[in-house]
Design a protein around this motif. Structure first.
Motif, mmCIF file in Angstrom:
data_model
loop_
_atom_site.group_PDB
_atom_site.id
_atom_site.type_symbol
_atom_site.label_atom_id
_atom_site.label_comp_id
_atom_site.label_asym_id
_atom_site.label_seq_id
_atom_site.Cartn_x
_atom_site.Cartn_y
_atom_site.Cartn_z
ATOM 1 N N THR A 122 26.729 55.495 40.767
ATOM 2 C CA THR A 122 26.065 54.234 41.113
ATOM 3 C C THR A 122 26.188 53.220 39.977
ATOM 4 O O THR A 122 25.911 53.541 38.826
ATOM 5 C CB THR A 122 24.565 54.509 41.365
ATOM 6 O OG1 THR A 122 24.456 55.590 42.289
ATOM 7 C CG2 THR A 122 23.873 53.286 41.941
ATOM 8 N N CYS A 123 26.619 52.012 40.325
ATOM 9 C CA CYS A 123 26.779 50.983 39.282
ATOM 10 C C CYS A 123 25.419 50.333 38.978
ATOM 11 O O CYS A 123 24.452 50.495 39.723
ATOM 12 C CB CYS A 123 27.811 49.952 39.719
ATOM 13 S SG CYS A 123 27.237 48.824 40.998
ATOM 14 N N ASP A 124 25.365 49.587 37.888
ATOM 15 C CA ASP A 124 24.105 48.967 37.462
ATOM 16 C C ASP A 124 23.554 47.990 38.496
ATOM 17 O O ASP A 124 22.344 47.890 38.685
ATOM 18 C CB ASP A 124 24.300 48.245 36.132
ATOM 19 C CG ASP A 124 24.498 49.237 34.986
ATOM 20 O OD1 ASP A 124 24.186 50.430 35.188
ATOM 21 O OD2 ASP A 124 24.975 48.816 33.915
ATOM 22 N N HIS A 125 24.472 47.272 39.169
ATOM 23 C CA HIS A 125 24.011 46.294 40.166
ATOM 24 C C HIS A 125 23.349 46.991 41.356
ATOM 25 O O HIS A 125 22.317 46.552 41.844
ATOM 26 C CB HIS A 125 25.187 45.444 40.656
ATOM 27 C CG HIS A 125 25.792 44.603 39.590
ATOM 28 N ND1 HIS A 125 25.154 43.523 39.056
ATOM 29 C CD2 HIS A 125 26.968 44.706 38.927
ATOM 30 C CE1 HIS A 125 25.907 42.972 38.120
ATOM 31 N NE2 HIS A 125 27.027 43.683 38.018
ATOM 32 N N CYS A 126 23.950 48.094 41.805
ATOM 33 C CA CYS A 126 23.355 48.817 42.943
ATOM 34 C C CYS A 126 22.035 49.468 42.515
ATOM 35 O O CYS A 126 21.086 49.546 43.295
ATOM 36 C CB CYS A 126 24.334 49.853 43.486
ATOM 37 S SG CYS A 126 25.681 49.098 44.427
ATOM 38 N N LEU A 127 21.989 49.923 41.268
ATOM 39 C CA LEU A 127 20.751 50.506 40.755
ATOM 40 C C LEU A 127 19.645 49.445 40.738
ATOM 41 O O LEU A 127 18.496 49.717 41.115
ATOM 42 C CB LEU A 127 21.003 51.054 39.339
ATOM 43 C CG LEU A 127 19.965 52.003 38.761
ATOM 44 C CD1 LEU A 127 19.712 53.175 39.690
ATOM 45 C CD2 LEU A 127 20.429 52.512 37.394
ATOM 46 N N THR A 143 22.942 53.338 48.944
ATOM 47 C CA THR A 143 23.428 52.046 48.462
ATOM 48 C C THR A 143 24.713 52.249 47.656
ATOM 49 O O THR A 143 24.794 53.165 46.836
ATOM 50 C CB THR A 143 22.340 51.393 47.578
ATOM 51 O OG1 THR A 143 21.146 51.251 48.362
ATOM 52 C CG2 THR A 143 22.791 50.050 47.044
ATOM 53 N N ASN A 144 25.698 51.400 47.909
ATOM 54 C CA ASN A 144 26.950 51.474 47.138
ATOM 55 C C ASN A 144 27.658 50.134 47.236
ATOM 56 O O ASN A 144 27.211 49.247 47.969
ATOM 57 C CB ASN A 144 27.846 52.604 47.655
ATOM 58 C CG ASN A 144 28.370 52.318 49.046
ATOM 59 O OD1 ASN A 144 29.344 51.589 49.212
ATOM 60 N ND2 ASN A 144 27.699 52.843 50.076
ATOM 61 N N CYS A 145 28.734 49.978 46.507
ATOM 62 C CA CYS A 145 29.534 48.753 46.593
ATOM 63 C C CYS A 145 30.976 49.075 46.229
ATOM 64 O O CYS A 145 31.328 50.249 46.069
ATOM 65 C CB CYS A 145 28.949 47.661 45.691
ATOM 66 S SG CYS A 145 29.197 47.938 43.933
ATOM 67 N N THR A 146 31.786 48.038 46.067
ATOM 68 C CA THR A 146 33.197 48.267 45.745
ATOM 69 C C THR A 146 33.357 48.973 44.396
ATOM 70 O O THR A 146 34.367 49.591 44.126
ATOM 71 C CB THR A 146 33.940 46.911 45.707
ATOM 72 O OG1 THR A 146 33.575 46.201 46.874
ATOM 73 C CG2 THR A 146 35.436 47.094 45.700
ATOM 74 N N HIS A 147 32.349 48.830 43.545
ATOM 75 C CA HIS A 147 32.458 49.385 42.193
ATOM 76 C C HIS A 147 31.810 50.762 42.053
ATOM 77 O O HIS A 147 31.746 51.313 40.961
ATOM 78 C CB HIS A 147 31.829 48.426 41.180
ATOM 79 C CG HIS A 147 32.316 47.023 41.334
ATOM 80 N ND1 HIS A 147 33.652 46.738 41.543
ATOM 81 C CD2 HIS A 147 31.665 45.834 41.349
ATOM 82 C CE1 HIS A 147 33.788 45.420 41.661
ATOM 83 N NE2 HIS A 147 32.613 44.857 41.561
ATOM 84 N N CYS A 148 31.277 51.305 43.135
ATOM 85 C CA CYS A 148 30.617 52.607 43.018
ATOM 86 C C CYS A 148 30.498 53.275 44.387
ATOM 87 O O CYS A 148 30.732 52.643 45.407
ATOM 88 C CB CYS A 148 29.232 52.450 42.388
ATOM 89 S SG CYS A 148 27.981 51.724 43.464
ATOM 90 N N GLY A 149 30.131 54.541 44.354
ATOM 91 C CA GLY A 149 29.862 55.231 45.613
ATOM 92 C C GLY A 149 30.871 56.311 45.942
ATOM 93 O O GLY A 149 31.787 56.584 45.171
ATOM 94 N N ASP A 185 31.663 38.616 47.709
ATOM 95 C CA ASP A 185 30.589 39.604 47.672
ATOM 96 C C ASP A 185 31.062 40.894 47.018
ATOM 97 O O ASP A 185 32.214 41.304 47.176
ATOM 98 C CB ASP A 185 30.098 39.898 49.094
ATOM 99 C CG ASP A 185 28.758 40.607 49.082
ATOM 100 O OD1 ASP A 185 27.741 39.930 49.311
ATOM 101 O OD2 ASP A 185 28.733 41.839 48.817
ATOM 102 N N ARG A 186 30.164 41.532 46.289
ATOM 103 C CA ARG A 186 30.473 42.790 45.609
ATOM 104 C C ARG A 186 30.801 43.898 46.630
ATOM 105 O O ARG A 186 31.345 44.941 46.283
ATOM 106 C CB ARG A 186 29.228 43.137 44.798
ATOM 107 C CG ARG A 186 29.345 44.199 43.820
ATOM 108 C CD ARG A 186 28.099 44.229 42.941
ATOM 109 N NE ARG A 186 27.208 45.274 43.355
ATOM 110 C CZ ARG A 186 25.980 45.083 43.810
ATOM 111 N NH1 ARG A 186 25.478 43.875 43.923
ATOM 112 N NH2 ARG A 186 25.242 46.116 44.152
ATOM 113 N N ARG A 187 30.435 43.687 47.864
ATOM 114 C CA ARG A 187 30.662 44.732 48.885
ATOM 115 C C ARG A 187 31.832 44.378 49.802
ATOM 116 O O ARG A 187 31.995 44.986 50.851
ATOM 117 C CB ARG A 187 29.370 44.973 49.665
ATOM 118 C CG ARG A 187 28.285 45.510 48.740
ATOM 119 C CD ARG A 187 27.030 45.991 49.437
ATOM 120 N NE ARG A 187 26.198 46.748 48.507
ATOM 121 C CZ ARG A 187 25.191 46.221 47.812
ATOM 122 N NH1 ARG A 187 24.875 44.953 47.943
ATOM 123 N NH2 ARG A 187 24.512 46.982 46.973
HETATM 124 ZN ZN LIG Z 1 27.584 49.486 43.150
#
Ligand SMILES: [Zn+2]
Ligand SMILES: [Zn+2]
Length: 786
Positions: A122-127, A143-149, A185-187
């Protein structure tokens, strides 16, 4: 923006290679292009990402600089090639005049390389999202995004699109869909994108699968955390499999977990929410903190501090280290925060079976271990164990490579560019396999012990996925030369079916080649001295090896020294009963009657005399189920047995060696080494005489253990000195499972310093058999290419 009356407009085509698909690379390019006032396009294709830009020279320069440094967290750039558009013949510009915007061109699935990337913490933004009461994802565990998950763990097929993952049944709500379609968007294009309205759900249930709390009856994760605090054991579905969790500070809960799981001795992994929490129990160097905090979020072995006393004593008995990881999914973050204690997070499996991944399977198989089940409805497609690393001289070295690392690729060293497609099937225990294609090697996640039917099924499934995902048809197969390995037999059958050649590779040669490859030694590198210490592997002469010194390059290897073979009475049994090795070594080195006459009062002599020695002697003399092998692993067992470590037997192979290492670590200032005889082989005869004498004079176990480690590193140093003089080598490779012993590895490296050689040891791939498949593939490639 691009106005023809303004300064000159340039057009450039930029090719980016590397890990650039499925990581948010195109939207990042879009952002950078807009920042630099450029127009043009970006698209994914079979070679990576292709960018075409129009703009002023200075703006293009700024953009190119930013392209290298300002990259998405999960991306990796291997190469950037820039050409004036007129020079590009393969990729003619789609437009010859400047477009008036910068756009992301949708993927042409036919041509796209279908990279699957590793799962990411999990990235800091999703956290921040899940901790923000005003966010629509407040406390949402998926919860996740392009940078995590999740990535590999949820991938069923390629291309990597939601429809080919276990997110397929969840239809995105309008809000999620809008995020998914917005390049800002990050997602944007985050395939597992989800929210409480449209995504997977979590629930808590009992043995019968009955939900404990219905929706609206409070927060399920908070309830799970309070059950853990009350001392219960929970089965928790994570990203790559189930864990069994309990409060790591609760001695009773940890003891119960061990008893129910029948897992004795092996250290239990721990999970915490922050580095600060881990620091209450273990030393965390800056390098360790970086590794813990990385997107791969592995378990890191850390030196215990006095604070470790506050944890249950059964967590890592006989160890000087603790294995900690940080929470790596939103579910884990919420759970450790609510529980507010470190959690035991050991893999959810029964004895030697693989980690459980399915909900029904978890209820069935873990019914005698867990009290409650924290489940969810996102299917785990690919089992991924937690990766484990340690720090050797401050650098990360893998003990087990799985979640967060697989299926990342290694670019092959120079000279291997024209390698055909090679599939290497690894070894049987700690199995991995390796695919070579297009100048890259892809090593699978840790698969495990192929003797277990469930693991073997996972092996076949993973093989299918990796081959499909890489559009891979093998042209050569590489296997271990051990005829009894099931991986070898599997390779033989693939080779027969596909009608492609089969290469049988010597086990220890493969260990060395893997280490050369990750250190980017080119195909024609001069021979090195490879020192491979492990349990056993099939040797060139058909006997079993495991304490070897080989002069090797990629193509061939030649043994220049090795341990004197000693019988292992009882074969496989000797890996679990150290006393068998102790007796065999003493019998061979000194003769048992000599030992009993000279040291009649030794506890060791008394204890061994209680064993069926007459029968064992006969087995050795008549070579009945007592192969003679030159194994470093069994030498560790023999010494541990002499020091009365685990007289009742081991729960897992290598347990005695780990305890011996821990005992030795308490005597860092002990520099004494025993003697040995180094000729064509290394005989430990003088060492055994000295160990018995030390025992007789009451020298402590830890001190003897340290002297034994010193003996090994000084013997290595002697052989290295000889190889430098006689063979002219300038590089030494340390590999094989025994070199996962941090004390031995670091001590050997420091002992070899005066020689001013390159001393390599495996870091990216494990020194144990997890690295063998890579070495097999490289050797097969080198032989083909020459
Ligand atoms: Zn994320
Ligand atoms: Zn949604």
């Amino acid at each position: 923006m691009a106005n023809k009356s303004k300064p000159e407009i340039f057009q450039k085509s930029i090719r980016v290679r590397g890990l650039v698909q499925g990581v948010g690379f195109r939207p990042n390019v879009w952002r950078l292009a807009n920042q630099s006032n450029l127009n043009g396009t970006v698209c994914n294709d079979g070679e990576g990402v292709l960018i075409e830009v129009w703009g002023q020279g200075a703006d293009i320069n700024n953009f190119q600089a930013a392209l290298r440094t300002d990259i998405p967290p999960l991306a990796r750039i291997d190469a950037i090639e820039v050409s004036e558009v007129s020079e590009v013949s393969d990729c003619p510009p789609t437009q010859t005049t400047s477009p008036d915007t910068f756009t992301i061109i949708a993927s042409d699935t036919g041509k796209v390389t279908t990279t699957i990337i590793p799962d990411a913490a999990t990235c800091d933004h999703c956290l921040a999202d899940i901790n923000d009461q005003t966010n629509r994802r407040y406390r949402y565990p998926f919860t996740n995004c392009t940078h995590c998950g999740p990535r590999l763990s949820i991938t069923r097929d390629i291309p990597y699109d939601r429809a080919n993952t276990s997110m397929a049944p969840f239809i995105m709500c309008p809000e999620c869909q809008a995020e998914y379609e917005d390049p800002a968007d990050r997602r944007f294009h985050a395939q597992p994108n989800a929210c409480p309205q449209c995504g997977p759900k979590v629930w808590l249930c009992d043995k019968q699968g009955e939900s404990l709390f219905q929706e609206g009856q409070g927060d399920v994760i908070w309830q799970a955390a309070s059950l853990i605090k009350q001392g219960h054991i929970l089965a928790i579905k994570g990203i790559g499999g189930f864990h069994l969790a309990c409060d790591a500070t609760n001695a009773e809960a940890v003891r119960t977990l061990r008893q129910r799981k029948k897992r004795y001795g092996k250290p239990l992994a721990l999970m915490a929410g922050s580095i600060e929490t881990i620091r209450q129990y273990a030393e965390v160097s800056d390098a360790a903190a970086t590794t813990l905090n990385s997107a791969s979020a592995p378990i890191v072995l850390l030196k215990k501090t006095a604070g470790a006393e506050n944890l249950a004593p059964d967590i890592a008995p006989d160890q000087t280290t603790l294995g900690f990881m940080l929470a790596y999914t939103p579910l884990h973050h919420l759970l450790v925060t609510d529980a507010n204690v470190p959690l035991v997070m050991t893999s959810g499996n029964v004895s030697n079976e693989p980690q459980v991944t399915g909900n029904d399977e978890a209820l069935r198989k873990l019914s005698k271990i867990a009290d409650y089940w924290l489940m969810h409805d996102r299917e785990i497609i690919n089992r991924l164990d937690d990766s484990v690393v340690q720090l050797i001289n401050g650098e990360t070295a893998h003990l087990r490579r799985a979640r967060g690392f697989a299926p990342d690729t290694l670019i092959l060293p120079s000279g291997f560019e024209n390698t055909p497609n090679i599939l290497a099937l690894g070894a049987d225990v700690k199995n991995t396999f390796c695919l070579i294609k297009d100048g890259k090697a892809m090593v699978s996640q840790h698969i495990g012990d192929l003797h277990d039917a469930g693991v073997h099924a996972d092996f076949r499934k993973a093989l299918d996925l990796y081959q499909a995902a890489n559009d891979f048809v093998p042209q050569r197969i590489a296997v271990d030369m051990h005829p009894g390995y099931s991986s070898t037999r599997w390779g033989e059958s693939i080779s027969a079916k596909a009608g492609c050649p089969l290469d049988e590779i010597q086990h220890h040669h493969a260990h060395i080649a893997a280490c050369l490859a990750e250190n980017q030694f080119d195909i024609n590198c001069p021979p090195v001295l490879g020192i491979t210490f492990d349990g056993l592997g099939c040797g060139d002469d058909g006997t079993l090896w495991g304490g070897e010194f080989l002069i090797a390059d990629y193509r061939s290897s030649r043994r220049v020294c090795g341990f004197t073979p000693v019988a292992i009475p009882g074969g496989e049994k000797a890996s679990y009963e150290p006393w068998r090795n102790t007796f065999a070594h003493l019998h061979k080195a000194l003769g048992w009657s000599y030992v009993t006459e000279k040291y009649p009062k030794l506890k060791l002599v008394h204890d061994l005399n209680q064993r069926p020695l007459a029968r064992i002697s006969k087995m050795i003399e008549q070579s009945v189920n007592s192969p003679s092998i030159s194994s470093a692993g069994r030498l560790f067992d023999a010494v541990a047995g002499a020091l009365d470590i685990f007289p009742d037997g081991l729960h897992f192979e290598g347990q005695a060696a780990m305890a011996l290492q821990s005992a030795a670590e308490n005597y860092p200032d002990e520099t004494c080494a025993y003697k040995c005889l180094i000729d064509e082989t290394i005989s430990w005869q003088p060492m055994w005489e000295e160990i018995l004498s030390d025992l007789d004079t009451g020298i402590s176990t830890g001190r003897i253990a340290k002297r034994f480690h010193n003996t090994l590193s000084s013997a290595i140093s002697e052989v290295v000195k000889r190889a430098v003089a006689e063979e002219g080598v300038d590089t030494v490779v340390l590999s094989g499972g025994v070199f996962q012993n941090k004390l031995l590895c670091e001590q050997t490296i420091s002992e070899l310093k005066p020689f001013e050689l390159k001393v390599l040891y495996p870091k990216i791939f494990p020194a144990n058999d997890g690295g063998v498949s890579l070495g097999q593939a490289l050797i097969s490639a080198a032989r083909y290419l020459s």
